[in-house]
Design a protein around this motif. Structure first.
Motif, PDB file in Angstrom:
ATOM      1  N   TRP A  90      12.715  42.133  60.242  1.00 50.64           N
ATOM      2  CA  TRP A  90      12.819  42.561  58.850  1.00 50.64           C
ATOM      3  C   TRP A  90      14.105  41.954  58.318  1.00 50.64           C
ATOM      4  CZ3 TRP A  90      16.244  44.852  55.590  1.00 50.64           C
ATOM      5  CH2 TRP A  90      15.739  45.291  54.363  1.00 50.64           C
ATOM      6  N   SER A  91      14.066  41.460  57.091  1.00 50.75           N
ATOM      7  CA  SER A  91      15.253  40.860  56.490  1.00 50.75           C
ATOM      8  C   SER A  91      15.317  41.230  55.019  1.00 50.75           C
ATOM      9  CB  SER A  91      15.203  39.335  56.650  1.00 50.75           C
ATOM     10  OG  SER A  91      16.387  38.731  56.185  1.00 50.75           O
ATOM     11  N   GLY A  92      16.460  41.722  54.584  1.00 46.70           N
ATOM     12  CA  GLY A  92      16.640  42.074  53.183  1.00 46.70           C
ATOM     13  C   GLY A  92      17.275  40.956  52.368  1.00 46.70           C
ATOM     14  N   PRO A 109      18.678  43.715  60.527  1.00 49.08           N
ATOM     15  CA  PRO A 109      20.087  43.781  60.175  1.00 49.08           C
ATOM     16  C   PRO A 109      20.598  45.221  60.248  1.00 49.08           C
ATOM     17  CG  PRO A 109      18.775  43.661  58.191  1.00 49.08           C
ATOM     18  CD  PRO A 109      17.820  43.521  59.351  1.00 49.08           C
ATOM     19  N   SER A 110      21.902  45.336  60.244  1.00 47.56           N
ATOM     20  CA  SER A 110      22.543  46.636  60.130  1.00 47.56           C
ATOM     21  C   SER A 110      22.385  47.117  58.692  1.00 47.56           C
ATOM     22  CB  SER A 110      24.026  46.501  60.477  1.00 47.56           C
ATOM     23  OG  SER A 110      24.710  47.694  60.187  1.00 47.56           O
ATOM     24  N   MET A 111      22.029  48.361  58.545  1.00 43.80           N
ATOM     25  CA  MET A 111      21.855  48.947  57.218  1.00 43.80           C
ATOM     26  C   MET A 111      22.723  50.193  57.101  1.00 43.80           C
ATOM     27  SD  MET A 111      19.562  46.912  55.876  1.00 43.80           S
ATOM     28  CE  MET A 111      18.925  47.784  54.458  1.00 43.80           C
ATOM     29  N   GLY A 112      23.052  50.571  55.885  1.00 39.21           N
ATOM     30  CA  GLY A 112      23.754  51.831  55.631  1.00 39.21           C
ATOM     31  C   GLY A 112      24.931  52.056  56.551  1.00 39.21           C
ATOM     32  N   THR A 113      24.879  53.148  57.294  1.00 41.48           N
ATOM     33  CA  THR A 113      25.961  53.474  58.228  1.00 41.48           C
ATOM     34  C   THR A 113      25.617  52.948  59.611  1.00 41.48           C
ATOM     35  OG1 THR A 113      24.968  55.639  58.627  1.00 41.48           O
ATOM     36  CG2 THR A 113      26.716  55.516  56.963  1.00 41.48           C
ATOM     37  N   GLU A 122      16.912  49.268  59.548  1.00 40.78           N
ATOM     38  CA  GLU A 122      16.251  49.456  58.253  1.00 40.78           C
ATOM     39  C   GLU A 122      15.200  50.559  58.408  1.00 40.78           C
ATOM     40  OE1 GLU A 122      13.369  49.353  55.277  1.00 40.78           O
ATOM     41  OE2 GLU A 122      12.892  48.573  57.263  1.00 40.78           O
ATOM     42  N   GLU A 123      15.261  51.575  57.532  1.00 37.98           N
ATOM     43  CA  GLU A 123      14.491  52.800  57.722  1.00 37.98           C
ATOM     44  C   GLU A 123      13.105  52.826  57.088  1.00 37.98           C
ATOM     45  OE1 GLU A 123      17.881  56.132  58.231  1.00 37.98           O
ATOM     46  OE2 GLU A 123      17.777  55.215  56.228  1.00 37.98           O
ATOM     47  N   GLY A 169      29.313  46.442  64.704  1.00 35.46           N
ATOM     48  CA  GLY A 169      28.156  46.186  65.542  1.00 35.46           C
ATOM     49  C   GLY A 169      27.625  47.411  66.263  1.00 35.46           C
ATOM     50  N   GLN A 170      28.051  48.589  65.849  1.00 38.58           N
ATOM     51  CA  GLN A 170      27.603  49.814  66.518  1.00 38.58           C
ATOM     52  C   GLN A 170      26.081  49.943  66.489  1.00 38.58           C
ATOM     53  OE1 GLN A 170      29.570  51.968  68.331  1.00 38.58           O
ATOM     54  NE2 GLN A 170      27.585  52.762  68.984  1.00 38.58           N
ATOM     55  N   TRP A 171      25.447  49.498  65.403  1.00 38.12           N
ATOM     56  CA  TRP A 171      23.992  49.603  65.320  1.00 38.12           C
ATOM     57  C   TRP A 171      23.316  48.854  66.460  1.00 38.12           C
ATOM     58  CZ3 TRP A 171      24.914  44.674  63.816  1.00 38.12           C
ATOM     59  CH2 TRP A 171      23.856  43.772  63.778  1.00 38.12           C
ATOM     60  N   MET A 172      23.872  47.706  66.845  1.00 35.76           N
ATOM     61  CA  MET A 172      23.280  46.938  67.936  1.00 35.76           C
ATOM     62  C   MET A 172      23.528  47.621  69.277  1.00 35.76           C
ATOM     63  SD  MET A 172      21.369  44.437  68.877  1.00 35.76           S
ATOM     64  CE  MET A 172      21.240  43.296  67.479  1.00 35.76           C
ATOM     65  N   ARG A 173      24.710  48.169  69.491  1.00 36.96           N
ATOM     66  CA  ARG A 173      24.980  48.883  70.746  1.00 36.96           C
ATOM     67  C   ARG A 173      24.034  50.077  70.882  1.00 36.96           C
ATOM     68  NH1 ARG A 173      30.068  47.339  69.058  1.00 36.96           N
ATOM     69  NH2 ARG A 173      30.647  49.369  68.215  1.00 36.96           N
ATOM     70  N   ASP A 174      23.853  50.808  69.794  1.00 41.56           N
ATOM     71  CA  ASP A 174      22.927  51.951  69.811  1.00 41.56           C
ATOM     72  C   ASP A 174      21.499  51.490  70.090  1.00 41.56           C
ATOM     73  OD1 ASP A 174      25.083  53.610  69.189  1.00 41.56           O
ATOM     74  OD2 ASP A 174      24.559  53.750  67.056  1.00 41.56           O
TER      75      ASP A 174
END
Length: 141
Positions: free
Chosen positions: A9-11, A57-61, A65-66, A96-101
């Protein structure tokens, strides 16, 4: 021949550019790359591919992407056991926390790279080459 799904997904187009470069790398290494949107992939399609690269991608906090991607990924998450996957995406803020999670969520899968591939903003020439390297690696994995 390895058939690799690249589900993304890409915004803004940054993750799309990454996905296209990964596909180029797969093809350069003699594999078949199939690009698709989140709505085109589900757990029952894993058997069609030797590996799946998921991109968001990382979104929001610093979350996935939700609207489209997270629901699809939540739907396949229970089927990741033993599956060969890679994770990639771009970000504009945070660390990069979203990727670690996301990598932790995939603990049952066999991750190509345990840290995922993240690039800040629009991938430059080096970033695009890192994506091609990922694609080449997936095709030979």
């Amino acid at each position: 021949m390895n058939k690799i799904a690249i589900v993304y997904w890409s915004g803004t187009g940054n993750t799309e550019l990454m996905a296209n470069c990964i596909a180029e790398g797969v093809r350069e290494a003699g594999g078949e790359a199939v690009l698709m949107a989140p709505g085109e992939f589900s757990a029952d399609r894993f058997h069609e591919y030797s590996a799946v690269a998921f991109g968001c991608p990382s979104m929001g906090t610093e979350v996935l992407e939700e609207g489209e991607f997270e629901p699809m990924f939540a739907g396949v998450e229970g089927s990741l056991g033993g599956k060969r996957i890679a994770l990639f995406g771009s970000y504009g803020w945070g660390d990069g926390q979203w990727m670690r999670d996301w990598c932790q969520r995939c603990s049952l899968a066999t991750l190509y790279d345990e840290e995922g591939l993240i690039l800040q903003e629009t991938p430059d020439a080096d970033g695009q080459e890192a994506c091609r390297d990922l694609g080449r690696g997936l095709a030979k994995w």
